[in-house]
Write an enzyme that holds these catalytic residues in place. Structure first.
Site, mmCIF file in Angstrom:
data_model
loop_
_atom_site.group_PDB
_atom_site.id
_atom_site.type_symbol
_atom_site.label_atom_id
_atom_site.label_comp_id
_atom_site.label_asym_id
_atom_site.label_seq_id
_atom_site.Cartn_x
_atom_site.Cartn_y
_atom_site.Cartn_z
ATOM 1 N N SER A 254 11.774 -18.804 5.071
ATOM 2 C CA SER A 254 13.055 -18.138 4.833
ATOM 3 C C SER A 254 13.907 -18.015 6.095
ATOM 4 O O SER A 254 14.913 -17.316 6.096
ATOM 5 C CB SER A 254 12.819 -16.737 4.249
ATOM 6 O OG SER A 254 12.101 -15.935 5.167
ATOM 7 N N PRO B 52 0.828 -1.215 0.000
ATOM 8 C CA PRO B 52 0.000 0.000 0.000
ATOM 9 C C PRO B 52 0.861 1.263 0.000
ATOM 10 O O PRO B 52 1.906 1.315 0.642
ATOM 11 C CB PRO B 52 -0.799 -0.114 1.309
ATOM 12 C CG PRO B 52 -0.742 -1.553 1.681
ATOM 13 C CD PRO B 52 0.557 -2.067 1.167
ATOM 14 N N LYS C 114 14.058 -7.070 2.312
ATOM 15 C CA LYS C 114 14.900 -7.615 3.380
ATOM 16 C C LYS C 114 16.256 -6.916 3.442
ATOM 17 O O LYS C 114 16.765 -6.620 4.524
ATOM 18 C CB LYS C 114 15.092 -9.118 3.170
ATOM 19 C CG LYS C 114 13.821 -9.935 3.368
ATOM 20 C CD LYS C 114 14.052 -11.406 3.089
ATOM 21 C CE LYS C 114 12.790 -12.231 3.318
ATOM 22 N NZ LYS C 114 12.985 -13.657 3.040
ATOM 23 N N GLY D 86 2.134 4.011 -4.892
ATOM 24 C CA GLY D 86 1.814 4.795 -6.078
ATOM 25 C C GLY D 86 1.195 4.039 -7.224
ATOM 26 O O GLY D 86 1.293 4.481 -8.368
ATOM 27 N N LYS D 87 0.534 2.909 -6.946
ATOM 28 C CA LYS D 87 -0.061 2.118 -8.043
ATOM 29 C C LYS D 87 -1.190 2.883 -8.728
ATOM 30 O O LYS D 87 -1.221 3.031 -9.944
ATOM 31 C CB LYS D 87 -0.585 0.792 -7.485
ATOM 32 C CG LYS D 87 0.473 -0.082 -6.841
ATOM 33 C CD LYS D 87 -0.094 -1.408 -6.385
ATOM 34 C CE LYS D 87 -1.116 -1.284 -5.274
ATOM 35 N NZ LYS D 87 -0.578 -0.734 -4.020
#
Length: 805
Positions: A684, A363, A727, A366-367
């Site tokens: 992970s 969120p 990450k 800038g989509k």
């Protein structure tokens, strides 16, 4: 002698300025007089018994004319009668005596007086054949004019036939026909009789042409009115008959005609046109007050409001789109590059169809605004459709028009709202679609988002195909996990990853801060925010991938500053990194402080969250016991399985790691992830758990300033992970110098921000042995034992990647 004659010929007479009319000699005329100076001039003429000079006024708007406002040639007249009317108006009858030339005005008040020279008319001469022919043609034209012109009596011709004087004929006709004032004045000023008649002939012929044209138009209008009245009468009869039979509705015929006319004008596809005309015919037959008539009207209105053939002219210009995107957005280079590629292809192949782009990212990155900028740059209308929470297939495809409250689906509604058949449709939150017993909207979108099918998209309400192939679809999502595979297969995915702190700084300076200043009514001079203050807000008060919270924090700062400006009269406020707490309160987030000394059993792992990356500590403690493995820290099933896989791997390599072979019978191992209130899951953390267990079992400290990410198998292989960019940013933010990652992720380092790549050393590994060798200094290839010291950190290779063998 000539001077004396001139003085004798010039007399002073009261003058009256005429507005919009002309008086000719030897003519009797009556008109109304309203101006005070004109009434007094008439009174003076009657009292003294002298003639009055009537002269035309050049501009009828002038109320108090001067000499420059009057024509030079006028008419000397005798006043025959004066009649007083109510309202200070006077009606006067005058008789023209002769033409006169005004030399000058001798007075302006209380009435106009002028020095006038009487113009003696030329002596009549015997007319030539040319003059006689001109007189006859003038008679014929005037006779035709009298026939056509309204309010013209035939006795006007009788007064004219007896005369053979071309000058008198010209004056008589000019006085009695409708002409412009300027044209009449030009005839009055013509002193040569034959020339005067020629000029009058030309004017009369022109007026006759205009009159004939007017008459022709009136006849046509009258014929049309007669026909319309006949049709109206018959239509009213038909309406009364239909009402008596209960088969019609007042005003229905005009409504039906309007629908048919609208369908004809719209130039619809043949199939659509035939369907709508059929519906109009059905509407025509509906009885008065029918519910189905209302349904049909609603259907026809919706269909006719759709932009079947309306398109905006698309701007397929790479430079223009690049400039628009750069102005509105900082960074996002890969996204911009893909959009520019699409525009470039559109520039070369305008008929390219089926381009569906899916913007995926956390969120606030800038989509939606990228899609809006794209629509503005390409000159396409924008319609935004939010799909979050939509769980009914009819929301996409529409309802059958026979249902109560039926309406078209959101796709057709969006095109109708855009008013263009080639808009940019923004389908927001496509990953949050729901489904229930009424169908799955994702299945309905399969047809919409397919370039091979959507040229004949059928909305249930329309019942006719609508071409969506010119529509540019942009969809947005936070994650791909919840999007059905068949739907995802139809879209080209472009990922928008988290912003780095430096990108957030530039976005705040270039876009967010100016926007918030404008919103809060502040000038640039009233709030000075240093880069240090912005960095402090970014790191200490926000913890997100995007910039929404950052924007809210800047808004909070602006509100505090506005309060000081209004209440305390402060002219300017300067905020630095040291005084941010005065405006935003105590710092909310603190970077993880690395231990000053190397610790046993504590390893820094790296985790991906929806708001970016985080440093995730793994703590392991070994105590005497019966070989139990305890896992705490609100772990998901995947992480629990990673811990068991690591445990099994250590048991299989115990001899080479220098661990007692029966440790699994004599020692209990407790694995803990701090911040137990936060759920943790994902594949992970395997190598971090393995390293922490081996460190605790061998009592070997783990190297400081080191973090790692990767999954482990029972055989010790290190598997690839996702979210590497987030990450690595978290590692940099928390003071990490070296990051261990799976060798399969080495290719992903190219996508990491340059700042991060330059600041970190990366160690790609394929086996856990290499992880333990670097993190703990253990040589697991030659048996038990501990190396005297860990390998030295190599300098960064090209691109900021350091590889240690």
């Amino acid at each position: 002698m000539s001077e004396q004659e001139k003085e004798i010929q010039t007399v002073t007479l009261p003058a009256l300025a005429l507005r919009g009319m002309t008086v000719f000699p030897n003519m009797m005329l009556h008109f109304d007089v309203g101006r005070e100076i004109s009434v007094k001039a008439l009174d003076e003429s009657m009292t003294s018994g002298t003639p009055i000079f009537l002269v035309a006024q050049r501009d009828i708007a002038v109320e108090s004319p001067k000499e420059k406002d009057l024509c030079r040639i006028g008419t000397i007249c005798n006043v025959r009668q004066i009649l007083r009317l109510p309202g200070d108006n006077v009606r006067v009858m005058v008789e023209g005596a002769a033409r006169g030339r005004m030399h000058r005005l001798t007075q302006l008040t209380p009435y106009l007086a002028a020095e006038v020279e009487e113009i003696v008319p030329e002596e009549p001469v015997r007319g030539s054949a040319k003059t006689e022919a001109l007189i006859r043609q003038t008679y014929e034209l005037f006779e035709r004019y009298v026939e056509l012109a309204p309010k013209m009596t035939p006795d006007l011709l009788l007064n004219l036939i007896s005369s053979e004087d071309p000058g008198y004929i010209a004056d008589y006709i000019a006085q009695n026909i409708v002409m412009r004032t300027g044209d009449k004045q030009s005839i009055l000023e013509e002193l040569r009789p034959v020339r005067r008649l020629e000029k009058l002939f030309r004017q009369l012929r022109q007026e006759l042409e205009v009159l004939e044209l007017e008459l022709d138009m009136q006849n046509r209008v009258r014929e049309g009115m007669n026909r319309n009245q006949r049709d109206y009468y018959l239509r009213e009869q038909l309406k009364v008959i239909q009402q008596e039979l209960g088969e019609g509705e007042a005003g229905g015929d005009s409504e039906i005609a309007e629908y048919r006319q609208a369908i004809e004008k719209a130039k619809l596809p043949e199939e659509v046109s035939q369907k709508l005309l059929k519906e109009v015919s059905r509407l025509e037959k509906q009885p008065f007050g029918s519910a189905e008539a209302t349904v049909l009207r609603n259907y026809l209105d919706v269909c006719l409001e759709l932009p079947w053939n309306k398109k905006t002219k698309e701007r397929a210009d790479v430079e223009a789109v690049r400039k628009a995107l750069d102005n509105d957005h900082y960074g996002l280079e890969k996204v911009k590059e893909r959009i520019l590629e699409f525009v470039a292809v559109k520039q070369l192949a305008p008929d390219l169809k089926g381009q569906i782009i899916c913007l995926v990212g956390p969120p606030g990155v800038g989509k939606t605004s990228i899609a809006m900028s794209m629509a503005k740059a390409m000159n396409r209308k924008l319609a935004r459709i939010s799909l979050g929470g939509v769980h009914d297939e009819a929301e996409i495809r529409g309802h059958r028009k026979t249902y109560i409250g039926a309406m078209p689906g959101r796709i057709i509604a969006g095109i109708r709202q855009a008013g263009s058949s080639n808009p940019l449709l923004l389908l927001d939150e496509i990953d949050k679609l729901g489904s229930d017993h009424r169908g799955d909207p994702a299945d309905a979108l399969l047809e919409v988002l397919d370039g091979e099918q959507n040229s004949t998209f059928r909305d249930h309400f329309l019942e006719v195909p609508y071409d969506l192939s010119d529509v540019l679809f942009i969809t947005t999502a936070n994650t791909l996990d919840t999007i059905p595979r068949p739907l995802l297969d139809r879209m080209e995915v472009i990922e928008l990853s988290s912003y780095t702190d430096e990108e957030k700084l530039q976005i705040a300076k270039r876009h967010l801060l100016p926007k918030e200043l404008k919103r809060h009514g502040l000038k640039k001079s009233q709030l000075k925010l240093t880069d240090g203050a912005l960095r402090e807000i970014i790191t200490g008060y926000t913890k997100e991938s995007g910039v929404r919270i950052l924007e809210r924090k800047l808004g909070a700062v602006c509100r505090k500053v506005a309060m000081r400006v209004v209440s305390d009269g402060v002219k300017s406020v300067s905020i630095t990194g040291d005084n941010v707490e005065e405006f935003l309160g105590i710092r909310r987030y603190h970077p993880e402080r690395l231990p000053r000394t190397e610790q046993v059993g504590v390893v820094n792992g790296l985790a991906w969250t929806s708001v970016g990356g985080e440093l995730l500590e793994v703590e392991v403690n070994v105590v005497p016991g019966s070989g139990k493995l305890e896992l705490t820290g609100n772990l998901g099933d995947v992480m629990k399985e990673s811990a068991h896989a690591a445990y099994s791997y250590i048991r299989s390599r115990a001899d080479r790691l220098g661990i007692e072979a029966d440790f699994y019978q004599k020692k209990d191992i407790h694995v803990h992830f701090p911040e137990g209130a936060v759920p943790k899951d994902g594949p992970s953390a395997g190598i971090a758990i393995t390293t922490a267990m081996v460190s605790a079992l061998t009592n070997t400290p783990v190297r400081r300033e080191l973090a790692m990410t990767g999954e482990v198998t029972l055989r010790g292989r290190v598997l690839a992970i996702g979210g590497l960019k987030e990450k690595t940013m978290a590692a940099l933010r928390n003071g990490i110098r070296t990051v261990i990652l799976p060798a399969e992720n080495e290719k992903d380092l190219e996508e990491i921000d340059q700042t991060v790549r330059a600041a970190l050393h990366f160690l790609p590994v394929e086996q856990v042995d290499a992880v333990l060798a670097y993190a703990l200094g253990l040589d697991v290839t030659q048996g038990a034992g501990q190396l005297p010291e860990a390998p030295a950190e190599a300098s960064p290779a090209a691109g900021g990647i350091s590889i240690h063998q």
